[in-house]
Motif scaffolding. Structure first.
Motif, short mmCIF file in Angstrom:
data_model
loop_
_atom_site.label_atom_id
_atom_site.label_comp_id
_atom_site.label_asym_id
_atom_site.label_seq_id
_atom_site.Cartn_x
_atom_site.Cartn_y
_atom_site.Cartn_z
N LYS A 158 0.84 -1.21 0.00
CA LYS A 158 0.00 0.00 0.00
C LYS A 158 0.87 1.25 0.00
CE LYS A 158 -3.65 2.31 2.63
NZ LYS A 158 -4.50 2.26 3.85
N CYS A 159 1.92 1.22 0.79
CA CYS A 159 2.85 2.35 0.88
C CYS A 159 3.50 2.62 -0.48
CB CYS A 159 3.91 2.05 1.95
SG CYS A 159 5.22 3.27 2.06
N LEU A 160 3.99 1.59 -1.14
CA LEU A 160 4.65 1.74 -2.43
C LEU A 160 3.67 2.17 -3.52
CD1 LEU A 160 6.98 -1.40 -2.38
CD2 LEU A 160 7.62 0.99 -2.02
N SER A 161 2.43 1.71 -3.42
CA SER A 161 1.41 2.09 -4.40
C SER A 161 1.15 3.59 -4.35
CB SER A 161 0.11 1.31 -4.13
OG SER A 161 -0.92 1.77 -4.98
N VAL A 162 1.03 4.12 -3.14
CA VAL A 162 0.80 5.57 -2.97
C VAL A 162 2.01 6.35 -3.50
CG1 VAL A 162 0.43 7.42 -1.31
CG2 VAL A 162 -0.75 5.26 -1.02
N ALA A 163 3.22 5.85 -3.18
CA ALA A 163 4.44 6.54 -3.60
C ALA A 163 4.53 6.65 -5.12
CB ALA A 163 5.67 5.81 -3.05
N LYS A 164 4.23 5.56 -5.82
CA LYS A 164 4.30 5.57 -7.28
C LYS A 164 3.22 6.45 -7.89
CE LYS A 164 6.59 1.10 -7.79
NZ LYS A 164 6.52 -0.28 -8.33
N GLN A 165 2.08 6.53 -7.20
CA GLN A 165 0.98 7.35 -7.70
C GLN A 165 1.33 8.84 -7.60
OE1 GLN A 165 -2.78 6.40 -5.91
NE2 GLN A 165 -3.88 8.01 -6.98
N VAL A 166 1.89 9.26 -6.46
CA VAL A 166 2.21 10.69 -6.28
C VAL A 166 3.47 11.08 -7.05
CG1 VAL A 166 1.13 10.77 -4.01
CG2 VAL A 166 3.58 10.31 -4.17
N ALA A 167 4.27 10.09 -7.45
CA ALA A 167 5.50 10.40 -8.19
C ALA A 167 5.20 11.10 -9.51
CB ALA A 167 6.30 9.13 -8.45
N GLU A 168 4.01 10.86 -10.06
CA GLU A 168 3.66 11.40 -11.37
C GLU A 168 3.36 12.89 -11.36
OE1 GLU A 168 0.35 9.06 -12.57
OE2 GLU A 168 1.46 7.17 -12.63
N VAL A 169 3.10 13.44 -10.18
CA VAL A 169 2.76 14.87 -10.09
C VAL A 169 3.70 15.56 -9.10
CG1 VAL A 169 0.35 14.66 -10.71
CG2 VAL A 169 1.01 14.31 -8.35
N ASP A 170 3.93 16.87 -9.32
CA ASP A 170 4.85 17.64 -8.48
C ASP A 170 4.19 18.11 -7.19
OD1 ASP A 170 7.07 17.32 -9.97
OD2 ASP A 170 7.13 19.34 -10.79
N VAL A 171 3.67 17.20 -6.41
CA VAL A 171 3.03 17.56 -5.15
C VAL A 171 4.02 17.32 -4.01
CG1 VAL A 171 2.08 15.23 -4.80
CG2 VAL A 171 0.97 17.20 -3.73
N ASN A 172 3.95 18.16 -2.97
CA ASN A 172 4.82 17.97 -1.81
C ASN A 172 4.45 16.69 -1.08
OD1 ASN A 172 5.91 20.41 -2.47
ND2 ASN A 172 5.04 21.54 -0.75
N VAL A 173 5.47 15.92 -0.71
CA VAL A 173 5.27 14.64 -0.03
C VAL A 173 6.00 14.67 1.31
CG1 VAL A 173 5.66 12.15 -0.13
CG2 VAL A 173 5.06 13.40 -2.21
N LEU A 174 5.32 14.18 2.35
CA LEU A 174 5.93 14.06 3.68
C LEU A 174 5.99 12.58 4.03
CD1 LEU A 174 7.05 15.32 6.27
CD2 LEU A 174 4.69 15.44 7.13
N ILE A 175 7.21 12.05 4.14
CA ILE A 175 7.41 10.63 4.47
C ILE A 175 7.62 10.50 5.97
CG2 ILE A 175 8.78 8.58 4.02
CD1 ILE A 175 9.60 9.81 1.36
N LEU A 176 6.78 9.68 6.61
CA LEU A 176 6.82 9.50 8.05
C LEU A 176 7.27 8.08 8.39
CD1 LEU A 176 3.33 11.12 8.69
CD2 LEU A 176 5.53 12.23 9.04
N GLY A 177 7.96 7.94 9.49
CA GLY A 177 8.38 6.60 9.90
C GLY A 177 9.56 6.65 10.85
N GLU A 178 9.74 5.58 11.59
CA GLU A 178 10.85 5.50 12.54
C GLU A 178 12.19 5.50 11.80
OE1 GLU A 178 10.32 2.03 14.92
OE2 GLU A 178 8.35 2.64 15.67
N SER A 179 13.26 5.73 12.55
CA SER A 179 14.60 5.68 11.95
C SER A 179 14.87 4.29 11.41
CB SER A 179 15.66 6.03 13.00
OG SER A 179 15.57 7.38 13.35
N GLY A 180 15.44 4.24 10.22
CA GLY A 180 15.84 2.97 9.64
C GLY A 180 14.79 2.26 8.83
N VAL A 181 13.61 2.84 8.64
CA VAL A 181 12.56 2.13 7.89
C VAL A 181 12.72 2.27 6.38
CG1 VAL A 181 10.82 2.24 9.72
CG2 VAL A 181 10.98 4.11 8.05
N GLY A 182 13.56 3.22 5.94
CA GLY A 182 13.79 3.38 4.50
C GLY A 182 13.18 4.63 3.91
#
Length: 455
Positions: A158-182
């Motif tokens: 699900k995470c990767l699906s959203v990432a590839k979808q937003v990659a197509e447009v120049d929208v600001n993205v905020l990636i959240l997650g603990e240290s070391g998750v990638g």
């Protein structure tokens, strides 16, 4: 028919095809050449007898050389701009009377418009070459590892699906997650899938740059801005992102004063170098990342609300490894294979090792897993990596703890995390060494030591 001396002089002046203008000491124009009239687009009857001061006020040309020659009583050179936008190199020469006083000022010019334009062009080209040079250096030092993502779990898909979808447009993205998750790898994935993939990916670790140096590193500085500055000035990381992706990692570590400057830059995509007066514009796509609870920091007045909303257009949360345990075994196999190729060593994990590692809480997430596998591939002496090759800290009976203690999963994980931190504290002298060993950032170690009151 013979010409008079005055007519002959006039013909000679016009034949030179140079702009010539003669004034008296009050600035009244006495004579002009044909070239002068053509240069300013004014008829002779309008310019002869007129005052250079009046013509300057009317915008015909500026600045004027007459008062400068009168003051200096010597040859003066200036750059003059005409009403047609031309740039002229004006040379003013004083003519003295018998008493040694200036009574005439003769000035002539050369059109240097193309030279000025070329100078600006070369300056811009020099900036561009410097930017590309620095960009190549940055990219060389932080090459994008095309490791991709190993994730069969629903959460990761699900995470990767959203990432590839937003990659197509120049929208600001905020990636959240603990240290070391990638988070950095996900940012690079978005960049690779975007229309900016052939442009630079510039990573800025907001937590690693000292506050006192952040502006000069991020925005760059002009030559001579401060004592230790590079004599040629320096391009900042923001400028290097031209046309590509600007990744602000650990954005939650920025101080409030720096948050204001970054917010203005994000909104306007314009900035000034330190010590500079020329505004510079950058075209970039913004991705930010943090392991901090920004909403809570906003409530505590430690993070600006307007910056938070500007960043949080499309949030993507990467789940920690303990929330997607179905990915652990595929990850183990993937990185064993990767490091076996890298170090030219054929290695496999024993099933008992896989089971033991599957039980681990992985507080350092994938970074911790990667570091451990690389270590095992390098230090193991046989093709099969056995339990004897595991570091002592990975022998802890986590499975028994789950069965015997009536605690919730978060409580158990916190207990394990506290144990690991305490052990690391006894083995390493600094938080930097602890962070390197555990595969997390140094600010994370400091924060967790404070949380568990480990001294």
């Amino acid at each position: 028919m013979r010409m008079s001396k005055a007519e002959e002089s006039e013909e000679i002046l016009n034949a030179l095809k140079d702009d010539l203008l003669v004034t008296d000491k009050n600035g009244q124009i006495l004579r002009v050449s044909e070239e002068t009239k053509a240069l300013y687009g004014i008829e002779e009857r309008e310019i002869v007898g007129a005052s250079v001061y009046d013509l300057e006020r009317q915008g015909v040309f500026t600045p004027i050389v007459t008062p400068l020659v009168l003051k200096k009583k010597d040859r003066v050179n200036i750059i003059q701009t005409t009403n047609k936008g031309r740039k002229l190199l004006i040379t003013g020469v004083p003519v003295f009377d018998e008493e040694g006083e200036v009574y005439r000022i003769a000035s002539y010019s050369h059109d240097i418009t193309e030279m000025v334009n070329m100078k600006h062009f070369l300056a811009e080209m020099q900036d561009e070459m410097e930017r590309v040079k620095n960009e190549i250096e940055v990219l060389r030092n932080q090459q994008m590892k095309n490791t991709g993502f190993v994730g069969n779990s629903y959460e990761m898909k699900k995470c990767l699906s959203v990432a590839k979808q937003v990659a197509e447009v120049d929208v600001n993205v905020l990636i959240l997650g603990e240290s070391g998750v990638g988070k950095t790898h996900l940012a690079k994935l978005i960049h690779r899938e975007s229309g900016r993939c052939n442009k630079p990916f510039i990573e800025v670790n907001c937590g690693a740059i000292p506050e006192s140096l952040f502006e000069s590193e991020f925005f760059g500085y002009e030559a001579g801005s401060f004592t230790s500055a590079n004599k040629k000035g320096k391009l900042g990381l923001a400028e290097l992102a031209e046309g590509g992706t600007l990744f602000l990692d650990e954005i939650g570590e920025l101080s409030l004063p720096l948050q204001v400057k970054v917010l203005r830059f994000i909104q306007e995509k314009q900035f000034y170098r330190v010590g500079g007066t020329k505004p510079r514009t950058v075209d970039f796509r913004l991705i930010a990342a943090t392991n901090q609870p920004l909403e809570q920091l906003v409530q505590e007045k430690k993070f600006r609300e307007d910056l938070y909303f500007r960043l949080n257009v499309v949030p993507i949360r990467i789940p920690p490894l303990r929330e997607r345990t179905t990915d652990i075994l595929p990850l183990l196999d993937h990185f064993v294979e990767q490091f076996s190729k890298k170090y030219n060593r054929s290695r496999l994990l024993d099933d008992a090792v896989k089971q033991q590692l599957f039980k681990q809480p992985w507080p350092g997430n994938i970074r911790e897993l990667i570091n451990l596998i690389e270590r095992l591939v390098v230090v193991s002496t046989s093709e099969i990596i056995t339990m004897n090759d595991l570091p002592e800290s990975y022998y802890l009976p986590y499975g028994q703890a789950l069965e015997l203690e009536e605690k919730t999963l978060p409580e158990i994980l916190e207990g394990v995390e506290r144990e690991v931190l305490q052990k690391a504290k006894t083995q390493y002298r600094t938080t930097v060494e602890m962070a390197k060993y555990l595969g997390v950032s140094q600010p994370t170690i400091v924060r967790k030591l404070s949380k568990y009151k480990i001294k």
